[in-house]
Write an enzyme that holds these catalytic residues in place. Structure first.
Site, mmCIF file in Angstrom:
data_model
loop_
_atom_site.group_PDB
_atom_site.id
_atom_site.type_symbol
_atom_site.label_atom_id
_atom_site.label_comp_id
_atom_site.label_asym_id
_atom_site.label_seq_id
_atom_site.Cartn_x
_atom_site.Cartn_y
_atom_site.Cartn_z
ATOM 1 N N THR A 1 0.097 -2.033 -12.545
ATOM 2 C CA THR A 1 -0.743 -0.845 -12.742
ATOM 3 C C THR A 1 -0.875 -0.441 -14.208
ATOM 4 O OG1 THR A 1 -0.275 0.092 -10.579
ATOM 5 C CG2 THR A 1 -0.934 1.639 -12.235
ATOM 6 N N THR B 1 2.769 5.187 -11.777
ATOM 7 C CA THR B 1 2.982 3.773 -11.459
ATOM 8 C C THR B 1 4.305 3.643 -10.730
ATOM 9 O OG1 THR B 1 3.488 1.587 -12.358
ATOM 10 C CG2 THR B 1 3.861 3.442 -13.823
ATOM 11 N N GLY B 2 4.332 2.813 -9.708
ATOM 12 C CA GLY B 2 5.575 2.652 -8.957
ATOM 13 C C GLY B 2 5.277 2.304 -7.515
ATOM 14 N N ARG C 1 -4.160 -2.905 2.699
ATOM 15 C CA ARG C 1 -3.258 -1.869 2.158
ATOM 16 C C ARG C 1 -3.854 -1.207 0.902
ATOM 17 N NH1 ARG C 1 -0.388 -0.932 -2.956
ATOM 18 N NH2 ARG C 1 1.450 0.275 -2.451
ATOM 19 N N GLY D 1 3.911 2.717 -4.485
ATOM 20 C CA GLY D 1 2.832 3.610 -4.098
ATOM 21 C C GLY D 1 3.052 4.421 -2.845
ATOM 22 N N GLY E 1 -2.832 1.610 -2.168
ATOM 23 C CA GLY E 1 -1.692 2.302 -2.768
ATOM 24 C C GLY E 1 -2.038 3.708 -3.210
ATOM 25 N N ASP E 2 -1.228 4.235 -4.107
ATOM 26 C CA ASP E 2 -1.413 5.613 -4.583
ATOM 27 C C ASP E 2 -2.450 5.721 -5.695
ATOM 28 O OD1 ASP E 2 0.473 4.077 -6.119
ATOM 29 O OD2 ASP E 2 0.861 5.884 -7.278
HETATM 30 N N1 ASP Z 1 1.474 2.198 -7.599
HETATM 31 C C1 ASP Z 1 0.851 0.930 -7.409
HETATM 32 C C2 ASP Z 1 0.654 0.678 -5.942
HETATM 33 O O1 ASP Z 1 1.524 1.008 -5.165
HETATM 34 C C3 ASP Z 1 1.616 -0.196 -7.963
HETATM 35 C C4 ASP Z 1 2.134 0.021 -9.327
HETATM 36 O O2 ASP Z 1 2.128 1.078 -9.878
HETATM 37 O O3 ASP Z 1 2.567 -0.934 -9.895
HETATM 38 O O4 ASP Z 1 -0.335 0.106 -5.595
#
Ligand code: ASP
Length: 348
Positions: A213, A264-265, A241, A267, A243-244
């Protein structure tokens, strides 16, 4: 008028003028700043060679400085956020645009969003496959559609209608991400055999497959905040799927009354804990600083829940905070007060 009185009137007038002058100057000198991230996660310090670090830091600085240069010229925080994110999307180093991770089926499905803190307008896209710059499409959704979020084929069709550059899905390919998909699928197959359930097997995938991300937050000379985020999501994601990153309030949020955040993380946790909006709401309702609000959400709430990752955030005064609870987060910032930063690990 006696001399004393005259002198005191003159002094009052001079100080009033000085005050007004300073106020006008302060108005002219509205702080501006930008912060960017290139993803949080299990970044292995032992595997981070000097050469690799230099490559990441150089690209982060390039993206940050491009956004900052626009802000310095008086351009909007929206323009700065887009410019910075597009540089990161075009780089194969980050999990967004070129270099995005692969889905289980071996394709790329991209998510992005943007929000303007003055108007509270927002645009988001999820699962897009052919638009070259998902963040540019999120901006078009915000400005040219009556909706906030478009998904899949429809979103790609809208991108073409809006004249945005479109590419084959294979444009986003990189060998490093492909190898990562192969490793993830091997692990998934082994675990699925053992646990007899794909979902349970997916849950055991190491964090290195979950993150990437890119994102940016900025404050411009007019005092407007903007936040944007763009991602390929999670390696070996399946069944459409999302994500956030494209969810307003979870991965992206901006409000001139509080702050702008890009996350980022993992999600799923950022969605459930409404991370970006929660940080801004805590600031606004509890009257606490941006730094405190972000620290509580990332290092207390999320850690307790088991969600790893981080955020970058900025407030209307130009304060920046970039907390993360993972081993590292690619990040950089620059502000009109002269402070600048680029780093990966906690002690950078
Ligand atoms: N947050 C992102 C997701 O879950 C992934 C990421 O931040 O690396 O899609």
């Amino acid at each position: 008028m006696n001399k004393k009185l005259l002198l005191s009137s003159i002094l009052t007038l001079v100080s009033a003028q000085l005050f007004l002058g300073n106020a006008a100057q302060a108005h002219q000198e509205q702080a501006f700043a930008i912060a960017i991230h290139g993803g949080a996660g299990t970044i292995n310090r032992n595997k981070m060679t000097d050469e690799k670090r230099l490559a990441y830091e150089t690209k982060l600085k390039q993206a940050r400085d491009a956004g900052y240069a626009l802000l310095a010229k008086g351009k909007s925080s929206q323009a700065a956020v887009i410019a910075a994110i597009q540089i990161l999307e075009d780089s194969p180093l980050f999990n967004a645009g070129k270099g995005a991770v692969y889905t289980f089926e071996g394709e790329h499905e991209l998510d992005a969003s943007i929000m303007n803190g003055k108007t509270l307008n927002a645009g988001a896209v999820s699962g897009v496959k052919t638009v070259k710059s998902p963040i540019a499409l999120a901006e078009k959704v915000m400005e040219k559609s009556v909706h906030v979020m478009l998904s899949g084929e429809g979103a790609d069709t809208f991108a073409k209608q809006q004249g945005l550059a479109s590419v084959e899905n294979s444009y986003f390919d990189t060998d490093a991400r492909y190898q990562s998909l192969l490793r993830a699928k091997k692990k998934l197959a082994e675990k699925e055999k053992e646990l007899k359930d794909f979902q349970a097997a997916h849950q055991t995938l190491a964090n290195e497959y979950k993150y990437g991300t890119v994102g940016a937050v900025a404050l411009d000379k007019s005092g407007t905040l903007t936040a944007g985020t763009s991602t390929g999501g999670m390696t070996a994601k399946r069944f459409g799927r999302i994500g956030d990153a494209p969810i307003i309030g979870a991965g992206t949020y901006a409000n001139n009354d509080s702050c702008a955040v890009s996350a980022t993380g993992h999600g799923e946790y950022f969605i459930r804990y409404h991370v970006a909006a929660d940080i801004c709401a805590r600031m606004q309702y509890q009257g606490i600083s941006l730094e405190k609000a972000a620290d509580v959400v990332i290092n207390d709430v999320l850690v307790e829940a088991g969600g790893s990752g981080g955020i970058i955030a900025i407030d209307p005064a130009g304060n920046i905070t970039m907390p993360f609870n993972s081993t590292g987060m690619y990040r950089a910032s620059k502000s009109s007060t002269g402070e600048e930063f680029v780093g990966i690990f906690k002690d950078d």
